[in-house]
Structure formats: C-alpha cells, structure tokens
Design a protein around this motif. Sequence first.
Motif, short mmCIF file in Angstrom:
data_model
loop_
_atom_site.label_atom_id
_atom_site.label_comp_id
_atom_site.label_asym_id
_atom_site.label_seq_id
_atom_site.Cartn_x
_atom_site.Cartn_y
_atom_site.Cartn_z
N SER A 176 0.83 -1.20 0.00
CA SER A 176 0.00 0.00 0.00
C SER A 176 0.87 1.25 0.00
O SER A 176 2.05 1.22 0.32
CB SER A 176 -0.91 0.01 1.24
N SER A 177 0.25 2.36 -0.34
CA SER A 177 0.95 3.65 -0.34
C SER A 177 -0.04 4.75 -0.01
O SER A 177 -1.27 4.56 -0.09
CB SER A 177 1.61 3.92 -1.70
N ARG A 181 -1.83 3.27 2.89
CA ARG A 181 -0.80 2.66 3.71
C ARG A 181 -1.01 2.99 5.19
O ARG A 181 -0.78 2.15 6.06
CB ARG A 181 0.59 3.12 3.27
#
Length: 423
Positions: A176-177, A181
Amino acid sequence: MGADAEIGALLRGARCALRLTQTEVGNACGYSASAVSRIESGRMGIDYPTLLKFAAFLRIPPEQLRASAVPGMTNVATVAGGCRSVEEDEVRRRNLLTGVVAAGATAFVGADPAAAAPVDLDVALFRLPQAEPVPLPRLVAQIASARRDYCATEYARLGQVLPNLIATATATRDASSGRAREEADMALARTYVLAAEFATKQHSDAAWVAADRALAAARSSGIPVAVGEASRQLAIAMRRSGRSTAAVHLLTKEASDLDASRDHTGAVRTTLLLTGAYSAATGRDRSTALSLLEEAEQETGKHPAVPGLFTVEATRTQVDAYRISVLNALGTPDEAVDVAARLNVDQMSTAERRARAWTDVARMWNALGDSEQTFATLQRVEQEAPQEVRRPALRALTTGLLYGPTRIEGIREFAARTGALVA
C-alpha cells in the motif's frame, strides 16, 4: 495473580500431591520451611535455576512448568541488550517462544492432539508465512472476525488463524501507499495487538514482541486510537515482567497525549488509565493506583461506550471490575467485597470480559481464604468461557484449592476437566 503467586501455587499443589511437608521440601532444596512457605504464598520470588531444582524434586512435568509464569527469565524484548550475537538472540527467542506458546496452546485446547494443530506463534513473529496482499476492507473484516473469536474466548480457533492473519496484514501494508498505507498500518497494528493479547493469555513472552511491533505500526499510521491500543499492550508486557513503574509512566504519558473530549480517543484514554491503575497497584503504589482509578471513573461519565475498539469498554461496570483487581493487587481484598457485591457482570458485552471479571472476584475470595466462594466463582468463569478457565493462572488457582486444607465437593472433577489435575 502475579508470576510469583502462580509459581507458588504450582509448587504448593505439587508438594501437597506428594504429601510432603514444607520442611521436607526445604531440606531437599536448601531452604528453610518458612522460606518455602513464603515462596508458596507468592511473597518470595525465586530465580529460574532454583525453580528447576524445586520442580525436579516435586516431579513437576516440564510442560506444566513452561505453561506457568517463569520468574527470573530474561524477557524477549530485552535480550538484545546482552553480549550475544543477533543470530544467537534469534535462536534463543525461537526456542523460548516455541516452548511457552506451545504449552499455553495445549492448555487451551486440551491434551487431545486432534483438537487443534499446535499454535506456533513465534513462526508468525519471526518467520512470517507467505501471504498475498488483499483489499483493505477484506483485511479489516478478517481482523474483526479474529477479534470476535478473542472476545468469545475461542482461543484454539484464534490460534489457528493468527499466523496467516499477521502475514496477510503485513503483505497488505507493504503493497500500500499514501493514505491507504496509513490505514493498512493501523490494520497491522490491530493484528499485532490481538497477537499480544493472545500471548498474554498464555503468559508468553511473545507478548513483548507483538506489542512492540503493534506500537511501531500504530505510530506509522499516525492514528491516535491505534497508538493508544498498542501502548496499552506494551505496558501490560512491561508490568508482567515486574516493571510496573515504567508501565505506569508509559500509560499516563500516552493518556495525556490523547484528546479526552472525543469519544474514541477519550474511551481509549480511559482504558489506559484503568490499566495504569492496575499497574501501579502491582507495584504497591496505592496512592497512584487509586488516583488513576478515580480519574478513569470520572471519564466514563463523559463518553458513551464506543463499540469496535480493541481495548476494554470504558464503562462504570468495567471500572468496578478493575477496582477489584486493584484492591487485590494492593493486598486489601477485604475492601473489594462491597464492590464485588454490586458488580453486574452481565452488563459486560463479551465473554472474555465477563470471565475476566469473575476471575478477579475468585482471586478476591481466595485471598480472603474462602475456598468455597473461590470455587463457586471459578465455576462462573467456566460457564462464561470454558477455554478461559484453562489458562495457566486459573489452573494454578484451581490446584491450590484441590490440595488446600478445605474439602470442596466437585473440585477434583473440575480440576481434571480444566487441566489443573494431570493424570
């Protein structure tokens, strides 16, 4: 019950089973009869080599010893401060956790190996299984399902899903980002919080590792509720290792950082204060314990109960349950009798919390020397949560009743049923 008290109960039960006197045990192990008495009552601690000497003389099986709290053993979280290499530390941690976690899991599911596969929590903590990331809503749903198992005290089933759940949460976070995230970090933190709670139930030092990782993920998320939940688990691990003052410092600091005016953060803050009160009590700091308890009680009137949090509910009923724990830890169980009389356990929303409340009442009666009331209350624990009553602390309490001076109808069958009596 603290580690010394649990070890004392274990030794006393084994001595009585062998029909030995405290003098005979003391002569064999190099202690006076009065010292043995203090050890058995939890008023005197012993180091691990001495414990092994007592265990060998009293014919205590190694698996029963591992499933009990072991005083004097270096905690996982502090091993790295020594002179061993990283590789040696890793091996030591794995060996320690394998023994403790497996023994605790056996206590939950019984002796039948077909009941469930062994719970090898250290594999999940140090050698995560392979897992693929999943959509965040699916991960959150999986965590919620595992949380329901914990609240229902379905520990055997929980132990089976935790390793893959931790691995899946880690893979999802790593993939994830941005904002996703942060949310994945919170999910990972809550997964490790659950692992820490599970390990704490087993008296496993794996709780140190899980709580530390929970706090790291929580801080990465930047979400105050997650930080509060993880801090509470780390403080519990600190307290159980005898570092009550440090635990209180951590809890009060984290509580002061939370916004008490908001429902979610205010509720978490209240539970931090409750845990701080009990931590102070275990360190025999009466003024701090009662002060934090009163502050928590005042806070419960300002916020509604918040469902979905991983901490205990911030309610007056929960405060009463903690008050009994605090007074027991302070050595004044007589002051808790009136609190226990008004405690409405049925108002607690989960089997785990109801069982914990009855456990504290049982400890109160045991400290007051009322074996009949202690046994009756242990039966209430079993009614609420059959797997809870198999925990090491409760088996030690049952063993003390089994071999105590009072003849109690049904105690032998109860001990056999809950794993306190090994054939």
